[in-house]
Scaffold this motif. Sequence first.
Motif, PDB file in Angstrom:
ATOM      1  N   SER A 159       0.662  -1.078  -0.288  1.00 45.70           N
ATOM      2  CA  SER A 159      -0.097  -0.150   0.051  1.00 45.70           C
ATOM      3  C   SER A 159       0.686   1.352   0.093  1.00 45.70           C
ATOM      4  O   SER A 159       2.102   0.922   0.722  1.00 45.70           O
ATOM      5  CB  SER A 159      -1.140   0.128   1.705  1.00 45.70           C
ATOM      6  N   VAL A 160      -0.158   2.710  -0.475  1.00 43.25           N
ATOM      7  CA  VAL A 160       0.824   3.754  -0.374  1.00 43.25           C
ATOM      8  C   VAL A 160      -0.113   4.555   0.012  1.00 43.25           C
ATOM      9  O   VAL A 160      -1.060   4.476   0.122  1.00 43.25           O
ATOM     10  CB  VAL A 160       1.718   3.616  -1.686  1.00 43.25           C
ATOM     11  N   ASP A 161       0.833   5.925   0.200  1.00 45.60           N
ATOM     12  CA  ASP A 161       0.098   6.883   1.337  1.00 45.60           C
ATOM     13  C   ASP A 161       0.504   8.392   1.253  1.00 45.60           C
ATOM     14  O   ASP A 161       2.144   7.844   1.507  1.00 45.60           O
ATOM     15  CB  ASP A 161       0.114   7.090   2.011  1.00 45.60           C
ATOM     16  N   VAL A 162       0.628   9.514   0.133  1.00 49.85           N
ATOM     17  CA  VAL A 162       1.538   9.827  -0.032  1.00 49.85           C
ATOM     18  C   VAL A 162       0.431  11.665   1.056  1.00 49.85           C
ATOM     19  O   VAL A 162      -0.370  11.515   0.101  1.00 49.85           O
ATOM     20  CB  VAL A 162       1.910  10.555  -1.379  1.00 49.85           C
ATOM     21  N   GLU A 163       0.902  12.805   1.091  1.00 54.82           N
ATOM     22  CA  GLU A 163       0.767  14.147   1.654  1.00 54.82           C
ATOM     23  C   GLU A 163       1.010  15.174   0.666  1.00 54.82           C
ATOM     24  O   GLU A 163       2.088  15.099   0.405  1.00 54.82           O
ATOM     25  CB  GLU A 163       1.051  14.522   2.947  1.00 54.82           C
TER      26      GLU A 163
ATOM     27  N   VAL B  64       3.810  -1.336  -7.690  1.00 53.93           N
ATOM     28  CA  VAL B  64       3.625   0.164  -7.327  1.00 53.93           C
ATOM     29  C   VAL B  64       5.002   0.811  -6.818  1.00 53.93           C
ATOM     30  O   VAL B  64       4.721   2.173  -7.199  1.00 53.93           O
ATOM     31  CB  VAL B  64       2.133   0.341  -7.201  1.00 53.93           C
ATOM     32  N   GLU B  65       5.513  -0.357  -6.083  1.00 55.45           N
ATOM     33  CA  GLU B  65       6.464   1.269  -5.200  1.00 55.45           C
ATOM     34  C   GLU B  65       7.559   1.461  -6.190  1.00 55.45           C
ATOM     35  O   GLU B  65       8.437   2.977  -5.582  1.00 55.45           O
ATOM     36  CB  GLU B  65       7.530  -0.319  -4.764  1.00 55.45           C
ATOM     37  N   GLU B  66       7.750   1.192  -7.391  1.00 51.09           N
ATOM     38  CA  GLU B  66       9.250   2.371  -7.739  1.00 51.09           C
ATOM     39  C   GLU B  66       8.136   3.086  -8.432  1.00 51.09           C
ATOM     40  O   GLU B  66       9.180   4.297  -8.203  1.00 51.09           O
ATOM     41  CB  GLU B  66       9.797   1.313  -9.435  1.00 51.09           C
ATOM     42  N   GLU B  67       7.533   3.078  -9.134  1.00 49.54           N
ATOM     43  CA  GLU B  67       6.444   4.811  -9.426  1.00 49.54           C
ATOM     44  C   GLU B  67       6.761   5.481  -8.449  1.00 49.54           C
ATOM     45  O   GLU B  67       6.302   6.306  -8.566  1.00 49.54           O
ATOM     46  CB  GLU B  67       5.285   4.016 -10.751  1.00 49.54           C
ATOM     47  N   PHE B  68       6.134   4.566  -7.577  1.00 49.17           N
ATOM     48  CA  PHE B  68       5.735   5.949  -6.369  1.00 49.17           C
ATOM     49  C   PHE B  68       6.965   6.049  -5.582  1.00 49.17           C
ATOM     50  O   PHE B  68       6.687   7.695  -5.098  1.00 49.17           O
ATOM     51  CB  PHE B  68       4.916   5.101  -5.061  1.00 49.17           C
ATOM     52  N   ALA B  69       8.109   5.394  -5.601  1.00 47.03           N
ATOM     53  CA  ALA B  69       9.324   6.372  -4.951  1.00 47.03           C
ATOM     54  C   ALA B  69       9.670   7.560  -5.761  1.00 47.03           C
ATOM     55  O   ALA B  69      10.236   7.956  -5.685  1.00 47.03           O
ATOM     56  CB  ALA B  69      10.157   5.122  -4.446  1.00 47.03           C
ATOM     57  N   VAL B  70       9.525   6.869  -6.822  1.00 53.45           N
ATOM     58  CA  VAL B  70      10.028   8.270  -7.986  1.00 53.45           C
ATOM     59  C   VAL B  70       8.920   9.891  -7.582  1.00 53.45           C
ATOM     60  O   VAL B  70       8.744  10.593  -7.854  1.00 53.45           O
ATOM     61  CB  VAL B  70       9.652   8.132  -9.536  1.00 53.45           C
ATOM     62  N   LEU B  71       6.986   9.588  -7.862  1.00 52.21           N
ATOM     63  CA  LEU B  71       6.664   9.838  -8.046  1.00 52.21           C
ATOM     64  C   LEU B  71       6.366  10.952  -6.346  1.00 52.21           C
ATOM     65  O   LEU B  71       5.994  12.090  -6.565  1.00 52.21           O
ATOM     66  CB  LEU B  71       5.302   9.300  -8.446  1.00 52.21           C
ATOM     67  N   VAL B  72       6.212  10.610  -5.243  1.00 51.88           N
ATOM     68  CA  VAL B  72       6.267  10.932  -3.940  1.00 51.88           C
ATOM     69  C   VAL B  72       7.444  12.122  -3.675  1.00 51.88           C
ATOM     70  O   VAL B  72       6.228  12.941  -3.172  1.00 51.88           O
ATOM     71  CB  VAL B  72       6.585  10.019  -2.751  1.00 51.88           C
ATOM     72  N   GLY B  73       8.249  12.517  -4.613  1.00 50.94           N
ATOM     73  CA  GLY B  73       8.857  13.977  -4.770  1.00 50.94           C
ATOM     74  C   GLY B  73       9.715  14.251  -3.464  1.00 50.94           C
ATOM     75  O   GLY B  73      10.141  13.111  -2.363  1.00 50.94           O
ATOM     76  N   PRO B  74       9.295  15.697  -2.672  1.00 49.91           N
ATOM     77  CA  PRO B  74       9.345  15.765  -1.604  1.00 49.91           C
ATOM     78  C   PRO B  74       8.723  15.696  -1.137  1.00 49.91           C
ATOM     79  O   PRO B  74       8.225  15.918   0.141  1.00 49.91           O
ATOM     80  CB  PRO B  74       9.557  18.033  -1.906  1.00 49.91           C
ATOM     81  N   ASN B  75       7.257  15.207  -0.953  1.00 44.62           N
ATOM     82  CA  ASN B  75       5.978  15.052  -0.526  1.00 44.62           C
ATOM     83  C   ASN B  75       6.280  13.996   1.048  1.00 44.62           C
ATOM     84  O   ASN B  75       7.644  13.291   0.366  1.00 44.62           O
ATOM     85  CB  ASN B  75       4.640  15.100  -1.072  1.00 44.62           C
ATOM     86  N   ILE B  76       5.666  13.888   1.841  1.00 46.25           N
ATOM     87  CA  ILE B  76       5.517  13.008   3.268  1.00 46.25           C
ATOM     88  C   ILE B  76       5.150  11.704   1.905  1.00 46.25           C
ATOM     89  O   ILE B  76       3.758  12.120   1.883  1.00 46.25           O
ATOM     90  CB  ILE B  76       5.130  13.991   4.309  1.00 46.25           C
TER      91      ILE B  76
END
Length: 206
Positions: free
Chosen positions: A37-41, A112-124
């Motif tokens: 699962s992934v979560d981003v603010e 989804v992990e690899e894509e998300f790790a790039v997308l999260v950027g500076p966000n928490i």
Amino acid sequence: MSNPIAYPVFRTTDPVLALRVARQLVAVGDWQYAEVSVDVELCTVPEVLRIREALPDAWFRKEDVEDWAQDPSDPTGLHGGVHAPTLSSDPDFLTSHLPLWASMQYRPVGSVEEEFAVLVGPNIGEIWWSSLVWPDVPESGIQGEANNARVSLLFNCRARDLDERAGYHTVLVHVLRRSSDKEAEERHASWLAGQIGQSVIGPRQE
């Protein structure tokens, strides 16, 4: 009943390296039935729109207890969650509800992990792997564990409550909480970390 406790075992400013270490830790256990699962603010309208486009199957929500208390009818749907394709792109609407959280839950490991790790950027943000099974280690007095076997990767924050920004990313291992035997907790976390050449590097996190 699941009742895990988490120990930090790795910290870095490199999100790609953090993900690599987290995956190594996941592989210590049996992940045949694991899910991710992934979560981003998201604190700005451009970030909301960027994530909505990049993750069209994400769900967006607002975590605001006061807002919920003022209008429990949830007219925007943002307390329960709004699917990306139906989320308004109107800047005024989005601005009035920031920050928003975007999440995708219980997906196949590796999806989804690899894509998300790039997308999260500076966000928490956070990636967590659940439904793992930690192995039995009888020679070390460690019992196999399923209900509490998890791995978390925190992006740009200090702890799992995701409310204190930091300039690094942290990998945590989750084991069974043992209120009467914290040494056994830490011994289990240390053994798991040691399987990938790491160690417990800080106090446990609730």
